[in-house]
Design a protein around this motif. Structure first.
Motif, short mmCIF file in Angstrom:
data_model
loop_
_atom_site.label_atom_id
_atom_site.label_comp_id
_atom_site.label_asym_id
_atom_site.label_seq_id
_atom_site.Cartn_x
_atom_site.Cartn_y
_atom_site.Cartn_z
N ILE A 177 57.42 10.82 11.49
CA ILE A 177 56.36 9.81 11.65
C ILE A 177 56.91 8.57 12.32
CG2 ILE A 177 54.71 8.36 10.41
CD1 ILE A 177 54.62 10.51 8.25
N GLU A 178 58.17 8.20 12.02
CA GLU A 178 58.76 7.01 12.64
C GLU A 178 58.75 7.12 14.16
OE1 GLU A 178 61.92 5.36 9.28
OE2 GLU A 178 62.57 6.91 10.72
N LYS A 179 58.91 8.31 14.69
CA LYS A 179 58.90 8.52 16.14
C LYS A 179 57.52 8.35 16.75
CE LYS A 179 62.80 11.73 15.91
NZ LYS A 179 63.25 13.12 16.10
N LEU A 180 56.49 8.42 15.93
CA LEU A 180 55.13 8.34 16.42
C LEU A 180 54.59 6.90 16.45
CD1 LEU A 180 53.54 11.35 14.49
CD2 LEU A 180 54.36 11.32 16.86
N ILE A 181 55.27 6.00 15.75
CA ILE A 181 54.77 4.62 15.62
C ILE A 181 55.02 3.84 16.91
CG2 ILE A 181 55.09 2.44 14.43
CD1 ILE A 181 55.67 4.02 11.90
N VAL A 182 53.97 3.14 17.34
CA VAL A 182 54.05 2.27 18.52
C VAL A 182 54.00 0.83 18.03
CG1 VAL A 182 52.93 1.56 20.66
CG2 VAL A 182 52.87 3.97 19.94
N GLU A 183 55.04 0.08 18.35
CA GLU A 183 55.12 -1.31 17.89
C GLU A 183 54.36 -2.24 18.85
OE1 GLU A 183 56.22 -2.15 15.11
OE2 GLU A 183 57.30 -0.32 14.53
#
Length: 463
Positions: free
Chosen positions: A457-463
């Motif tokens: 999921i961390e790879k899917l987050i857009v900051e």
């Protein structure tokens, strides 16, 4: 990232992951379909049942499979009537019948229209109950004891008493009753009552004789001695057994064997659990709000299964397994009233229903404590509370995490907690990072995969 950035190994790994997820989804879908099919069959049975009701007079005639009948014969009337008034004779018979009525009501059995001067009752007549053969046997022993005491009282007065024979058989028959009458008296015809009558014929006065069909259903609970055989058309010989008592290991009164102990009742409730589960799942399917895509009836099935799995992994007793499974079954039923505070509503419903199923007050209190442990944020105090918390969130460390979390995301959005997919992923990371599995079994089985979900999921987050 372009497709060229993926190596062959990465693509292969993604394909394998996708295959595993698809298989997991298929497995869960099959489980759900099986439960739906069970519910459809039940609804079809009800519709078929309703079609048989005559609109004119309310008479119902329906085929029942797997019912158990107790046929009680009274004989020796001529000897009793000598020197006795008719009124006294029937007063005594009424007293016996009223006592029998109280006993069968206690054991949730159904009264069947008398055949002549005999008394007939059955289990599985009005409704399906997995425990009805055991209920019949318990009632028969209680009736046998009452008849013995009643006979002894009249023997002291030099009065002749009836010869009473009890026969029990499990089989199939046709049930008739009037649906318009509040208190139903059932008429029964067919193989099951005919055979029960013949079984009682072969017994000695004061004896409880059961067929081999019934024996197979109750032998785990009761001590029975082989008695003889009954010739049966198209089958040959039917074995007969003399029902003696509750087994010593399951008896609270070890010398007599009439009263079940706590071990007996745990065994009984575990057998009865399928009936309770069917009732709850049917209730959930009909009454849960449609927007509960995560907290649906399949979630309840999952938590029941995981509670049993983790419970055995943690080495809990059979009674504790019963408490866990029952708590899991009821833990979300409060959503049918209101999602906020549903745990309290679940406890209220559980208290009402479980009283009908003869759970003790102590057991019901423990079950409600287990249910309340699922309230967020969790703070389990006992092993059983830790097990239910891990069962409730078991999907966090499983391969079906993605479809399950998607269902929860959809549910929250339609409940008014609107958020973007990116906001949802951030919320999941926060929840997964703070979450802990409480039991060694869940830590061993689920923790590694939960960590991999965090990384994904961390790879899917857009900051």
């Amino acid at each position: 990232m372009d497709i060229e950035d993926y190596t062959t190994d990465k693509i292969e790994a993604l394909l394998q992951t996708n295959t595993r997820l698809n298989e997991q989804v298929k497995h869960l879908t099959k489980q759900n379909e099986a439960q739906l099919e069970l519910i459809r069959e039940l609804e079809a049975h009800i519709k078929e049942f309703e079609k048989k009701i005559s609109k004119k007079d309310g008479q119902v005639s329906v085929r029942r499979n797997g019912i158990t009948v107790m046929f009680i014969q009274f004989s020796g009337f001529k000897e009793i009537m000598k020197g006795a008034s008719t009124g006294t004779f029937y007063d005594k018979l009424d007293e016996i019948h009223m006592t029998f009525d109280r006993i069968i009501e206690k054991h949730k059995l159904d009264r069947i229209k008398n055949v002549g001067d005999n008394y007939v009752c059955g289990g599985g007549i009005a409704e399906k109950r997995s425990t009805h053969p055991v209920d019949i046997a318990l009632a028969a022993l209680e009736m046998q004891k009452f008849i013995q005491q009643f006979s002894e009282e009249h023997s002291e007065d030099n009065e002749h008493f009836w010869d009473v024979k009890i026969g029990i058989h499990s089989g199939n028959g046709t049930v008739e009753f009037n649906s318009k009458k509040k208190k139903k008296l059932y008429a029964l015809s067919g193989e099951v009552i005919n055979t029960a009558s013949r079984v009682s014929d072969l017994g000695e006065p004061g004896q409880v004789v059961i067929s081999d069909y019934t024996y197979e259903l109750i032998k785990g609970y009761f001590t029975c001695d082989y008695f003889g055989e009954l010739p049966v058309k198209y089958r040959g010989a039917m074995g007969l057994y003399d029902l003696k008592r509750i087994k010593r290991m399951y008896s609270a009164d070890r010398k007599i064997g009439l009263l079940p102990n706590e071990v007996f009742m745990t065994k009984y409730h575990l057998k009865e659990f399928n009936d309770l589960e069917e009732r709850v799942l049917n209730y959930l399917q009909k009454n849960l709000p449609k927007h509960l895509y995560y907290h649906d009836y399949s979630h309840t099935i999952d938590v029941v299964n995981q509670a049993e799995l983790i419970g055995y992994g943690e080495g809990v007793t059979d009674e504790e397994i019963l408490l866990l499974k029952t708590a899991a079954l009821f833990h979300d039923i409060g959503h049918t009233i209101s999602s906020p505070g549903h745990e309290e509503h679940s406890c209220d419903i559980a208290r009402e229903w479980l009283t009908e199923y003869n759970y003790s007050e102590t057991q019901i209190d423990q079950i409600c404590d287990i249910i309340m442990a699922t309230k967020m944020p969790p703070n389990p105090q006992t092993l059983l509370q830790r097990i239910i918390c891990d069962s409730d969130l078991d999907y966090l460390g499983r391969m079906d995490f993605i479809p399950t979390s998607n269902a929860l995301y959809r549910e929250l959005n339609e409940s008014g907690m609107e958020m973007t997919l990116n906001e949802w992923n951030k919320l999941q990371i926060k929840f997964l990072t703070n979450h802990v599995f409480y039991t060694e079994t869940s830590q061993r089985l689920r923790e590694v995969n939960k960590q991999s979900q965090i990384e994904r999921i961390e790879k899917l987050i857009v900051e």
